[in-house]
Design a protein around this motif. Sequence first.
Motif, PDB file in Angstrom:
ATOM      1  N   LEU A  74       0.850  -1.176   0.000  1.00 28.38           N
ATOM      2  CA  LEU A  74       0.000   0.000   0.000  1.00 28.38           C
ATOM      3  C   LEU A  74       0.889   1.229   0.000  1.00 28.38           C
ATOM      4  O   LEU A  74       1.751   1.380   0.866  1.00 28.38           O
ATOM      5  CB  LEU A  74      -0.904   0.003   1.238  1.00 28.38           C
ATOM      6  CG  LEU A  74      -1.849   1.170   1.379  1.00 28.38           C
ATOM      7  CD1 LEU A  74      -2.872   1.187   0.244  1.00 28.38           C
ATOM      8  CD2 LEU A  74      -2.544   1.124   2.734  1.00 28.38           C
ATOM      9  N   ASP A  75       0.701   2.077  -1.002  1.00 28.68           N
ATOM     10  CA  ASP A  75       1.453   3.321  -1.100  1.00 28.68           C
ATOM     11  C   ASP A  75       0.534   4.467  -0.701  1.00 28.68           C
ATOM     12  O   ASP A  75      -0.541   4.644  -1.283  1.00 28.68           O
ATOM     13  CB  ASP A  75       1.955   3.531  -2.532  1.00 28.68           C
ATOM     14  CG  ASP A  75       2.891   2.420  -2.985  1.00 28.68           C
ATOM     15  OD1 ASP A  75       3.749   2.021  -2.179  1.00 28.68           O
ATOM     16  OD2 ASP A  75       2.754   1.960  -4.123  1.00 28.68           O
ATOM     17  N   LEU A  76       0.944   5.208   0.300  1.00 30.04           N
ATOM     18  CA  LEU A  76       0.197   6.356   0.791  1.00 30.04           C
ATOM     19  C   LEU A  76       1.037   7.607   0.594  1.00 30.04           C
ATOM     20  O   LEU A  76       2.270   7.521   0.568  1.00 30.04           O
ATOM     21  CB  LEU A  76      -0.120   6.197   2.289  1.00 30.04           C
ATOM     22  CG  LEU A  76      -0.889   4.962   2.714  1.00 30.04           C
ATOM     23  CD1 LEU A  76      -0.898   4.830   4.229  1.00 30.04           C
ATOM     24  CD2 LEU A  76      -2.307   5.029   2.176  1.00 30.04           C
ATOM     25  N   THR A  77       0.406   8.758   0.491  1.00 29.97           N
ATOM     26  CA  THR A  77       1.188   9.993   0.413  1.00 29.97           C
ATOM     27  C   THR A  77       2.003  10.182   1.697  1.00 29.97           C
ATOM     28  O   THR A  77       2.978  10.919   1.694  1.00 29.97           O
ATOM     29  CB  THR A  77       0.273  11.217   0.175  1.00 29.97           C
ATOM     30  OG1 THR A  77      -0.803  11.203   1.104  1.00 29.97           O
ATOM     31  CG2 THR A  77      -0.276  11.211  -1.240  1.00 29.97           C
ATOM     32  N   ALA A  78       1.639   9.472   2.756  1.00 32.07           N
ATOM     33  CA  ALA A  78       2.375   9.529   4.020  1.00 32.07           C
ATOM     34  C   ALA A  78       3.499   8.494   4.085  1.00 32.07           C
ATOM     35  O   ALA A  78       4.258   8.462   5.047  1.00 32.07           O
ATOM     36  CB  ALA A  78       1.412   9.316   5.177  1.00 32.07           C
ATOM     37  N   GLY A  79       3.634   7.603   3.079  1.00 31.25           N
ATOM     38  CA  GLY A  79       4.659   6.564   3.059  1.00 31.25           C
ATOM     39  C   GLY A  79       4.097   5.265   2.520  1.00 31.25           C
ATOM     40  O   GLY A  79       2.914   5.170   2.209  1.00 31.25           O
ATOM     41  N   SER A  80       4.944   4.257   2.402  1.00 36.34           N
ATOM     42  CA  SER A  80       4.530   2.953   1.878  1.00 36.34           C
ATOM     43  C   SER A  80       4.684   1.893   2.952  1.00 36.34           C
ATOM     44  O   SER A  80       5.555   1.994   3.816  1.00 36.34           O
ATOM     45  CB  SER A  80       5.384   2.565   0.668  1.00 36.34           C
ATOM     46  OG  SER A  80       5.133   3.423  -0.412  1.00 36.34           O
ATOM     47  N   THR A  81       3.839   0.871   2.855  1.00 38.86           N
ATOM     48  CA  THR A  81       3.928  -0.250   3.778  1.00 38.86           C
ATOM     49  C   THR A  81       3.517  -1.512   3.039  1.00 38.86           C
ATOM     50  O   THR A  81       2.731  -1.450   2.091  1.00 38.86           O
ATOM     51  CB  THR A  81       3.053  -0.028   5.030  1.00 38.86           C
ATOM     52  OG1 THR A  81       3.308  -1.065   5.971  1.00 38.86           O
ATOM     53  CG2 THR A  81       1.577   0.020   4.681  1.00 38.86           C
ATOM     54  N   THR A  82       4.056  -2.640   3.467  1.00 36.00           N
ATOM     55  CA  THR A  82       3.695  -3.920   2.872  1.00 36.00           C
ATOM     56  C   THR A  82       3.022  -4.777   3.927  1.00 36.00           C
ATOM     57  O   THR A  82       3.556  -4.981   5.022  1.00 36.00           O
ATOM     58  CB  THR A  82       4.941  -4.643   2.323  1.00 36.00           C
ATOM     59  OG1 THR A  82       5.544  -3.806   1.325  1.00 36.00           O
ATOM     60  CG2 THR A  82       4.568  -5.977   1.697  1.00 36.00           C
ATOM     61  N   LEU A  83       1.840  -5.254   3.582  1.00 36.65           N
ATOM     62  CA  LEU A  83       1.108  -6.164   4.447  1.00 36.65           C
ATOM     63  C   LEU A  83       1.519  -7.572   4.037  1.00 36.65           C
ATOM     64  O   LEU A  83       1.326  -7.959   2.878  1.00 36.65           O
ATOM     65  CB  LEU A  83      -0.398  -5.964   4.299  1.00 36.65           C
ATOM     66  CG  LEU A  83      -0.945  -4.653   4.865  1.00 36.65           C
ATOM     67  CD1 LEU A  83      -0.608  -3.476   3.976  1.00 36.65           C
ATOM     68  CD2 LEU A  83      -2.431  -4.748   5.038  1.00 36.65           C
ATOM     69  N   ALA A  84       2.138  -8.316   4.942  1.00 32.12           N
ATOM     70  CA  ALA A  84       2.719  -9.607   4.588  1.00 32.12           C
ATOM     71  C   ALA A  84       2.212 -10.756   5.457  1.00 32.12           C
ATOM     72  O   ALA A  84       2.308 -11.909   5.053  1.00 32.12           O
ATOM     73  CB  ALA A  84       4.237  -9.532   4.684  1.00 32.12           C
TER      74      ALA A  84
END
Length: 119
Positions: A74-84
């Motif tokens: 998930l890429d957000l304007t606040a940063g990216s994160t990966t749900l794993a």
Amino acid sequence: MADNWYGGNANDDADRHRGWLLGHFVDPVDGGVRATGDLEVKWGVHPAGQARPEWTAGDQRTTMLLLVSGRFRLDLTAGSTTLARQGDYVIWGPGIDHSWAAEEDSVVVTIRWPSVPGH
């Protein structure tokens, strides 16, 4: 069937509204209790490599994305994160734009509130 309860299958029902199972866009006559302006719930089945090419713009709702299976970025304007890991989730508020990519075959549940016509 009474109109104040519903039983179904997310895979079967998802085809009717691009994956969305609950929301303002569900016809109250056919959807009964699933027709609501309070929130939207989506069952998302995404093959590896599928991505949202454009970013959302100016959404003023709160959203939660919950990983059922797979690996989903998930890429957000606040940063990216990966749900794993099964059960990983992210919540973001109004004004944060997003895009996403399925890094593996993935199933996610998205909940947005409120359900606003025109979005």
